[in-house]
Design a protein around this motif. Structure first.
Motif, short mmCIF file in Angstrom:
data_model
loop_
_atom_site.label_atom_id
_atom_site.label_comp_id
_atom_site.label_asym_id
_atom_site.label_seq_id
_atom_site.Cartn_x
_atom_site.Cartn_y
_atom_site.Cartn_z
N LEU A 1 0.81 -1.22 0.00
CA LEU A 1 0.00 0.00 0.00
C LEU A 1 0.84 1.27 0.00
N SER A 2 2.16 1.13 0.09
CA SER A 2 3.00 2.32 0.26
C SER A 2 2.89 3.34 -0.89
N PRO A 3 2.59 2.94 -2.17
CA PRO A 3 2.43 3.98 -3.18
C PRO A 3 1.15 4.81 -2.96
N PHE A 4 0.20 4.27 -2.21
CA PHE A 4 -1.10 4.92 -2.09
C PHE A 4 -1.26 5.67 -0.76
N THR A 5 -0.78 5.06 0.33
CA THR A 5 -0.99 5.66 1.65
C THR A 5 0.03 5.14 2.65
N ASP A 6 0.30 5.97 3.66
CA ASP A 6 1.13 5.49 4.77
C ASP A 6 0.30 5.42 6.05
N THR A 7 -1.03 5.56 5.91
CA THR A 7 -1.91 5.57 7.08
C THR A 7 -2.70 4.26 7.12
N LEU A 8 -2.44 3.48 8.14
CA LEU A 8 -2.95 2.10 8.15
C LEU A 8 -3.55 1.72 9.49
N SER A 9 -4.45 0.73 9.45
CA SER A 9 -4.84 -0.01 10.66
C SER A 9 -4.58 -1.48 10.37
N TYR A 10 -3.92 -2.15 11.27
CA TYR A 10 -3.73 -3.60 11.11
C TYR A 10 -4.90 -4.32 11.76
N LEU A 11 -5.52 -5.22 11.02
CA LEU A 11 -6.59 -6.02 11.62
C LEU A 11 -5.97 -6.97 12.63
N GLU A 12 -6.72 -7.23 13.70
CA GLU A 12 -6.25 -8.20 14.70
C GLU A 12 -6.90 -9.54 14.43
N GLU A 13 -6.35 -10.57 15.11
CA GLU A 13 -6.82 -11.94 14.93
C GLU A 13 -8.36 -12.02 14.96
N GLY A 14 -8.96 -12.57 13.94
CA GLY A 14 -10.42 -12.77 13.91
C GLY A 14 -11.19 -11.57 13.39
N ASP A 15 -10.53 -10.43 13.18
CA ASP A 15 -11.23 -9.22 12.72
C ASP A 15 -11.70 -9.36 11.28
N TRP A 16 -12.76 -8.65 10.95
CA TRP A 16 -13.14 -8.46 9.56
C TRP A 16 -13.59 -7.02 9.37
N ALA A 17 -13.45 -6.52 8.15
CA ALA A 17 -13.60 -5.08 7.95
C ALA A 17 -14.42 -4.82 6.70
N VAL A 18 -15.37 -3.88 6.83
CA VAL A 18 -16.21 -3.48 5.70
C VAL A 18 -15.76 -2.09 5.25
N LEU A 19 -15.25 -2.00 4.03
CA LEU A 19 -14.70 -0.74 3.53
C LEU A 19 -15.63 -0.12 2.49
N THR A 20 -15.84 1.18 2.63
CA THR A 20 -16.44 1.97 1.56
C THR A 20 -15.49 3.15 1.34
N ARG A 21 -15.77 3.98 0.34
CA ARG A 21 -14.85 5.11 0.11
C ARG A 21 -14.89 6.11 1.26
N LYS A 22 -15.91 6.03 2.10
CA LYS A 22 -16.02 6.98 3.23
C LYS A 22 -15.23 6.51 4.44
N GLY A 23 -14.86 5.24 4.51
CA GLY A 23 -14.14 4.76 5.68
C GLY A 23 -14.32 3.27 5.89
N VAL A 24 -14.05 2.83 7.13
CA VAL A 24 -14.09 1.39 7.41
C VAL A 24 -14.81 1.13 8.72
N LYS A 25 -15.55 0.02 8.73
CA LYS A 25 -16.12 -0.47 10.00
C LYS A 25 -15.46 -1.80 10.28
N ILE A 26 -14.85 -1.91 11.46
CA ILE A 26 -14.13 -3.16 11.78
C ILE A 26 -14.92 -3.91 12.86
N TYR A 27 -14.99 -5.23 12.69
CA TYR A 27 -15.70 -6.09 13.65
C TYR A 27 -14.74 -7.16 14.15
N ASP A 28 -14.94 -7.59 15.39
CA ASP A 28 -14.08 -8.68 15.90
C ASP A 28 -14.71 -10.03 15.58
N ALA A 29 -14.09 -11.11 16.09
CA ALA A 29 -14.54 -12.46 15.73
C ALA A 29 -15.98 -12.73 16.19
N GLN A 30 -16.45 -11.96 17.19
CA GLN A 30 -17.85 -12.14 17.65
C GLN A 30 -18.77 -11.12 16.97
#
Ligand code: GLU
Length: 363
Positions: free
Chosen positions: A196-225
């Motif tokens: 991703l370095s050509p596009f952005t240096d601003t990141l969040s690393y997902l943690e074990e079991g996480d899943w993430a829903v991305l739209t152009r407005k941002g991200v919603k992250i959920y855990d394994a539950q």
């Protein structure tokens, strides 16, 4: 390790996906592919071998669209062919995957019985069909992914693209790393910050079991539950490091966590996971059923590998095995009937590592 990239962009993404995959080449791969959405219509291009082969395909048959996912594959299940290259897709969803789905066989059988048609030998394809199955039963893309994740055993990072949903990417991680990248009116998914370095240096690393829903407005992250969670937004310092630590504290921790995947990739050269058979790298010039005793001589790491082999030969083949440190072996004068010699060189910088496999018939 193979690579994943996903882009919710503001301009055509096919070229950007390939550029990002080029940055992941250092991880090793045998084939590559991308899928994009052009006004909701999903299409993909895949190629065996180097990324250049994919670029040639894209020149002949370009892909439009501002939303896409890409992958460099290092096969664990199924040969390194175009048909097995990712993304894997149905008419509703495309998916790229790093890692191994351990229970793919039972899921595949269940889905085939339910009428799904499979086109590859990979473990990954079950994920596309499972999500499709849930969507056909009325679930939204996000709910279908959430339900699918609960059925998967193994280690994986996944990125999903949905036909008809130009403003949606979903990522998930269990075992293999996955990062969410933040841009201006754009969002990204990547298996490491380098992609991703050509596009952005601003990141969040997902943690074990996480899943993430991305739209152009941002991200919603959920855990394994499936509970909404916040993950730290970090500035990546990839420009000063050639290799990324992901969200591990040290490179050593990263390498320890990567071991199951690396072992899986290594074994995949010899094991056909779909037919559950072993392909030996060389045809051995004798009949195994006549061998009564096996003698292995090796040094260093190969000696430890030989100790594991001793356990397995004795346990599974009921063949008795002896193992020697190679430097001592010649002094023992062991009586051998047939000798097979293999030697390999790890790298030019290191001294050669040789190993001998000596097979003998009992007298
Ligand atoms: N297990 C998957 C396959 O063989 C993914 C391999 C990878 O991590 O690239 O296609």
């Amino acid at each position: 390790m193979c690579g994943i990239v996903g882009i919710l962009g503001s301009a055509p993404v096919a070229g950007q996906l390939v550029d990002a995959l080029k940055r992941l080449e250092y991880r090793g791969y045998d084939s590559a592919g991308i899928a994009t959405l052009d006004h909701g219509v999903m299409a993909r291009r895949r190629a065996e071998g180097k990324l250049h082969a994919l670029e040639i395909k894209l020149v002949a048959e370009p892909l439009g669209g501002n939303t896409g996912i890409g992958h460099t594959r290092w096969a664990t299940h199924g040969r390194p062919t175009e048909l097995n290259a990712h993304p894997h897709a149905t008419d509703r969803v495309a998916v790229v995957h790093n890692g191994i789905i351990e229970n793919f066989r039972e899921l595949r059988e269940r889905l085939i019985a339910a009428g799904h048609k499979f086109n590859s030998e990979t473990d990954t394809e079950v994920v596309a069909h499972l999500v499709t199955d849930y969507m056909t039963k009325g679930k939204s893309p996000a709910d279908a992914v959430a339900a699918t994740l609960k059925e998967l055993r193994g280690a994986f990072a996944l990125a999903f693209l949905f036909a008809g949903h130009d403003d949606l990417l979903i990522g998930a991680r269990k075992g293999s790393p996955l990062a969410v990248g933040y841009g201006k009116g754009e969002m990204y998914l990547g298996s490491d910050a380098i992609a991703l370095s050509p596009f952005t240096d601003t990141l969040s690393y997902l943690e074990e079991g996480d899943w993430a829903v991305l739209t152009r407005k941002g991200v919603k992250i959920y855990d394994a539950q499936d509970r909404p969670v916040e993950r730290a937004i970090e500035k990546s310092s990839v420009s000063t490091h050639l290799v990324d630590k992901g969200n591990h504290k040290h490179f050593m921790a990263k390498e320890i966590h990567e071991q199951p995947e690396v072992v899986g990739h290594t074994l995949a050269h010899y094991i056909d996971m779909v037919s559950e058979t072993v392909d030996l790298p060389v045809a051995l010039p004798f009949d195994w059923s006549k061998i009564k005793r096996l003698s292995i001589s090796a040094c260093g790491t190969a000696f430890y590998a030989g100790l594991v082999a001793k356990y397995w030969f004795e346990r599974f083949a009921k063949l008795s095995v002896e193992i020697d440190i190679a430097s001592e072996f010649r002094y023992r004068g062991a009586p051998l009937e047939a000798v097979i010699w293999r030697s390999s060189f790890r790298s030019r910088a290191r001294p050669p590592i040789r190993w001998r496999l000596c097979a003998m018939r009992a007298r």
